[in-house]
Scaffold this active site. Sequence first.
Site, short mmCIF file in Angstrom:
data_model
loop_
_atom_site.label_atom_id
_atom_site.label_comp_id
_atom_site.label_asym_id
_atom_site.label_seq_id
_atom_site.Cartn_x
_atom_site.Cartn_y
_atom_site.Cartn_z
CB SER A 15 -10.27 -55.04 -7.42
OG SER A 15 -11.02 -55.69 -8.41
CG ASP A 24 -13.41 -56.79 -6.09
OD1 ASP A 24 -12.94 -55.84 -5.44
OD2 ASP A 24 -13.30 -56.89 -7.32
#
Length: 294
Positions: free
Chosen positions: A38, A183
């Site tokens: 991320s 993510d």
Amino acid sequence: MKIDGVFSGGGIKGFALIGALQAVEERGLKFQRLAGTSAGSIVAAFTAAGYTANEIRNMLDETDIMNFLDQRRTFLPSPITKWVLLYWRLGLYKGEVLERWLEKKLAAKGIKTFEDLPKDHLRIIASDLTSGTIAVLPDDLPKYNSDPKKFSVAKAVRMSCSIPYFFEPVKLKGKGVTFLFVDGGVLSNFPIWLFDNDRIPKVRPVLGIQLSAKQEDRPVNKIDNAITMFGALFETMKDAHDAKHISSRHEKDVIFIPMDHIAVTEFALTEERKRGLVEIGRKRAEAFLMKWCY
């Protein structure tokens, strides 16, 4: 001295990673291999491309990150639009502006695909929802009918940054299957296991930078309704895999930067708060590195 580095996810909290990176550079430490999830994948990718911490900070200072919230256009009234997009597109924002920005900045350093980087220099974590597995990019790309060498680094970072329900999942077409990626923090927010685990011993010092407190220092979840229970479920799911790998032997190599007062999607941070995050990361890293025995 050369080390391997791991950067955790944390959404907008990632500004603290830049401050920590500044302290690492000032100690004369150089990264041989990098991994990130991320927000950590953004810092890892820019570092792998040759940007310094100060250059990364300047890039972000010059960028209005609110532009990354690129909602699709529709003829429906705004309040209805968000729910329609969430239902059909699986996310409020496209994520395309973020990817184009990443492409431009990486290309400025001559980096477009993973072929432009030294072998094994950069690994990025994404979550494959279709298969329910962790995807390590570029290593796992052949499973998705994609050539690791020709795959865009910017797209890999976008995949890792696609916060569920916030950004639309990234789709890759495999053999008769369309795979959806979100993510990387959903399945592994701090992939220190890539460089140091029971099967793969570390070959050089590994330094991790994690945007949370140590497990024993984290506040307990207060659960009194369905919404807070969902938040607790997500946090538990996100951290469970990595907690198994962060043993006492790893903790001595991890810079923990607790900051539970900021939401990962708080894109409207003031410049003052951004500077504050950078400073928190820098101070935590400086204090850690003074005692780090590598």
